[in-house]
Design an enzyme around this catalytic site. Structure first.
Site, PDB file in Angstrom:
ATOM      1  N   ASP A  28      73.816  71.892  10.218  1.00  0.00           N
ATOM      2  CA  ASP A  28      74.047  70.534  10.488  1.00  0.00           C
ATOM      3  C   ASP A  28      73.127  69.847  10.549  1.00  0.00           C
ATOM      4  O   ASP A  28      72.651  69.767  11.833  1.00  0.00           O
ATOM      5  CB  ASP A  28      75.227  70.505  11.513  1.00  0.00           C
ATOM      6  CG  ASP A  28      75.606  69.330  11.936  1.00  0.00           C
ATOM      7  OD1 ASP A  28      76.044  68.727  10.666  1.00  0.00           O
ATOM      8  OD2 ASP A  28      75.956  69.150  13.250  1.00  0.00           O
ATOM      9  N   GLU A  56      68.037  68.316  15.787  1.00  0.00           N
ATOM     10  CA  GLU A  56      68.821  67.824  16.788  1.00  0.00           C
ATOM     11  C   GLU A  56      67.486  67.111  17.363  1.00  0.00           C
ATOM     12  O   GLU A  56      66.256  67.769  17.982  1.00  0.00           O
ATOM     13  CB  GLU A  56      69.395  68.042  17.445  1.00  0.00           C
ATOM     14  CG  GLU A  56      70.349  67.386  18.808  1.00  0.00           C
ATOM     15  CD  GLU A  56      70.622  65.691  18.367  1.00  0.00           C
ATOM     16  OE1 GLU A  56      71.920  65.591  17.589  1.00  0.00           O
ATOM     17  OE2 GLU A  56      70.028  64.981  18.630  1.00  0.00           O
ATOM     18  N   ASN A  77      62.877  67.539  14.068  1.00  0.00           N
ATOM     19  CA  ASN A  77      62.953  65.948  13.667  1.00  0.00           C
ATOM     20  C   ASN A  77      63.092  66.800  11.921  1.00  0.00           C
ATOM     21  O   ASN A  77      62.855  67.024  11.367  1.00  0.00           O
ATOM     22  CB  ASN A  77      62.088  65.009  13.362  1.00  0.00           C
ATOM     23  CG  ASN A  77      62.460  64.188  12.136  1.00  0.00           C
ATOM     24  OD1 ASN A  77      63.466  63.882  11.078  1.00  0.00           O
ATOM     25  ND2 ASN A  77      61.300  63.048  12.203  1.00  0.00           N
ATOM     26  N   ASP A 133      72.739  58.245  12.268  1.00  0.00           N
ATOM     27  CA  ASP A 133      72.483  57.412  13.375  1.00  0.00           C
ATOM     28  C   ASP A 133      72.474  56.150  12.481  1.00  0.00           C
ATOM     29  O   ASP A 133      71.596  56.656  11.606  1.00  0.00           O
ATOM     30  CB  ASP A 133      71.375  57.523  14.535  1.00  0.00           C
ATOM     31  CG  ASP A 133      71.412  58.325  15.539  1.00  0.00           C
ATOM     32  OD1 ASP A 133      72.081  57.904  16.374  1.00  0.00           O
ATOM     33  OD2 ASP A 133      70.225  58.604  15.890  1.00  0.00           O
ATOM     34  N   LYS A 187      68.696  48.081  12.028  1.00  0.00           N
ATOM     35  CA  LYS A 187      67.474  46.837  11.634  1.00  0.00           C
ATOM     36  C   LYS A 187      66.667  47.662  10.423  1.00  0.00           C
ATOM     37  O   LYS A 187      66.045  48.325  10.824  1.00  0.00           O
ATOM     38  CB  LYS A 187      67.243  47.192  12.709  1.00  0.00           C
ATOM     39  CG  LYS A 187      66.905  45.891  13.845  1.00  0.00           C
ATOM     40  CD  LYS A 187      66.277  45.439  15.259  1.00  0.00           C
ATOM     41  CE  LYS A 187      66.590  45.471  16.611  1.00  0.00           C
ATOM     42  NZ  LYS A 187      66.304  46.002  17.896  1.00  0.00           N
ATOM     43  N   ASP A 197      80.511  56.686   9.265  1.00  0.00           N
ATOM     44  CA  ASP A 197      82.229  55.253   9.826  1.00  0.00           C
ATOM     45  C   ASP A 197      81.382  53.972   9.579  1.00  0.00           C
ATOM     46  O   ASP A 197      81.944  52.767   9.428  1.00  0.00           O
ATOM     47  CB  ASP A 197      81.999  55.190  11.257  1.00  0.00           C
ATOM     48  CG  ASP A 197      81.241  55.614  11.949  1.00  0.00           C
ATOM     49  OD1 ASP A 197      80.516  55.997  11.806  1.00  0.00           O
ATOM     50  OD2 ASP A 197      80.791  55.086  12.725  1.00  0.00           O
TER      51      ASP A 197
HETATM   52  C1  LIG Z   1      75.871  59.897  16.154  1.00  0.00           C
HETATM   53  S1  LIG Z   1      75.205  61.232  16.440  1.00  0.00           S
HETATM   54  C2  LIG Z   1      76.505  62.385  15.492  1.00  0.00           C
HETATM   55  C3  LIG Z   1      76.742  62.839  16.329  1.00  0.00           C
HETATM   56  C4  LIG Z   1      76.664  64.260  15.532  1.00  0.00           C
HETATM   57  N1  LIG Z   1      77.070  64.969  13.774  1.00  0.00           N
HETATM   58  C5  LIG Z   1      79.067  63.884  15.147  1.00  0.00           C
HETATM   59  O1  LIG Z   1      79.290  63.066  13.860  1.00  0.00           O
HETATM   60  O2  LIG Z   1      79.390  63.861  16.283  1.00  0.00           O
HETATM   61  C6  LIG Z   1      73.862  61.173  14.934  1.00  0.00           C
HETATM   62  C7  LIG Z   1      72.532  62.432  16.049  1.00  0.00           C
HETATM   63  O3  LIG Z   1      71.955  62.507  15.068  1.00  0.00           O
HETATM   64  C8  LIG Z   1      70.627  62.750  15.806  1.00  0.00           C
HETATM   65  N2  LIG Z   1      69.033  62.302  15.247  1.00  0.00           N
HETATM   66  C9  LIG Z   1      69.562  61.393  14.511  1.00  0.00           C
HETATM   67  N3  LIG Z   1      67.578  61.592  13.697  1.00  0.00           N
HETATM   68  C10 LIG Z   1      67.864  62.866  13.752  1.00  0.00           C
HETATM   69  C11 LIG Z   1      66.617  63.517  12.750  1.00  0.00           C
HETATM   70  N4  LIG Z   1      65.739  63.374  12.108  1.00  0.00           N
HETATM   71  N5  LIG Z   1      67.032  64.919  12.861  1.00  0.00           N
HETATM   72  C12 LIG Z   1      67.829  65.445  14.078  1.00  0.00           C
HETATM   73  N6  LIG Z   1      68.547  64.890  13.922  1.00  0.00           N
HETATM   74  C13 LIG Z   1      68.317  63.489  14.630  1.00  0.00           C
HETATM   75  C14 LIG Z   1      70.632  61.434  16.845  1.00  0.00           C
HETATM   76  O4  LIG Z   1      69.787  61.877  18.012  1.00  0.00           O
HETATM   77  C15 LIG Z   1      72.344  62.046  16.792  1.00  0.00           C
HETATM   78  O5  LIG Z   1      72.596  63.419  17.913  1.00  0.00           O
END
Ligand SMILES: C[S@@+](CC[C@H](N)C(=O)[O-])C[C@H]1O[C@@H](n2cnc3c(N)ncnc32)[C@H](O)[C@@H]1O
Length: 275
Positions: free
Chosen positions: A90, A116, A143, A168, A172, A204
């Site tokens: 995930d 994460e 990452n 995320d 922008k 979403d």
């Molecule tokens: C909007 S949250 C959604 C979390 C979860 N998947 C959910 O649906 O509830 C997006 C998550 O992706 C993480 N994230 C963003 N860029 C990432 C990356 N390059 N590698 C790993 N995680 C990342 C963020 O820190 C954040 O916790």
């Protein structure tokens, strides 16, 4: 723990979308209630929200210095009891409860890896996994865009499932390069996923969902989408090919909050062709 502390924890961890008054004057965080209901099997107490990392950052730049250090490839045989079991990954797990729920349900047959970039979330999820005594789940601070390939390539067992759920959006234009699903990640998924393995994406945010969808739809020689198959895996899709409900049978926290506010979730479930 006071209600103010609960609300602060909920806000800092992105749990609280909106609250309602129960008529007795106290504020009930609706998001927390819904999440607790959905993840009841885990039995994680709300107080666990305050344990461990303290304040959890709302956002982290995936190109930050802390994330530019090459990750150490885990010694899989020291992490998982059986590192040859099928692996689910995930990407951007958020709170990690979604993955914990599956790790608990399939504790003997599958391994789970969460990636994460928010360190506080990783620390807290690790703590929860320890409290639950799970030995088939591992949470990594990394990452995913830049490390997924090294990680899954080194895993001894088959990669059977990859999820990218409500990533995320980085609205922008100059920040689009921070979006997690870049070409390199898609290429690595294609390379490492076992035949018959699945990729589940959802958002979403329509623009983000379309961008992810276009990347995988373009690979029609590699993937089928469940809506295109005769045997559609039990998934129902709308007229535009979006899967109507979460095919995993459990919603992520972001998904719960978004749907409770009336938002549509755009979902696609791809299956890697056998030959
Ligand atoms: C909007 S949250 C959604 C979390 C979860 N998947 C959910 O649906 O509830 C997006 C998550 O992706 C993480 N994230 C963003 N860029 C990432 C990356 N390059 N590698 C790993 N995680 C990342 C963020 O820190 C954040 O916790």
């Amino acid at each position: 723990m006071t209600m103010a502390m609960v609300l602060n924890c909920a806000r800092s961890s992105g749990l609280l979308i909106h609250s309602s008054n129960n008529g007795g004057g106290s504020v009930i965080p609706k998001g927390i209630q819904l999440v607790q209901q959905e993840y009841a099997l885990l039995g994680i107490k709300p107080t666990a929200l305050t344990v461990g990392p303290g304040r959890i950052r709302q956002h982290t730049n995936p190109f930050s210095l802390a994330l530019s250090v090459p990750v150490e490839i885990p010694k899989w045989d020291q992490i998982f009891q059986d590192p040859t079991l099928p692996l689910t990954v995930d990407i951007g797990f958020g709170s990690g409860r979604f993955l914990l729920w599956f790790a608990k349900k399939f504790s003997q047959s599958n391994n789970y890896l969460g990636i994460e970039i928010r360190k506080g979330l990783v620390d807290r999820a690790k703590l929860w996994a320890m409290e639950l005594g799970l030995q088939n789940i591992y949470f990594m601070f990394a990452n995913a865009t830049t490390t997924f390939d090294q990680l899954v390539d080194s895993y001894p067992g088959p990669l059977i499932f990859v999820s990218i759920l409500c990533p995320d959006p980085y609205f922008k234009k100059r920040h689009h390069k921070r979006r997690v699903l870049q070409s390199s990640l898609v290429e690595s998924i294609v390379k490492n996923l076992s035949p018959g393995g699945k990729v589940f994406i959802q958002s979403d945010v329509y623009e983000v969902a379309i961008e992810m969808r276009n990347r995988f739809d373009a690979l029609f020689d590699v993937f089928d989408h469940v809506c295109d198959q005769n045997d559609d895996d039990g998934c129902l899709c709308d007229g535009n090919g979006w899967v109507l409900s979460n095919p995993m049978g459990l919603r992520t926290e972001r998904e719960i909050h978004a749907e409770s506010e009336g938002a549509k979730i755009y979902r696609r479930l791809y299956i890697k062709k056998l030959g």
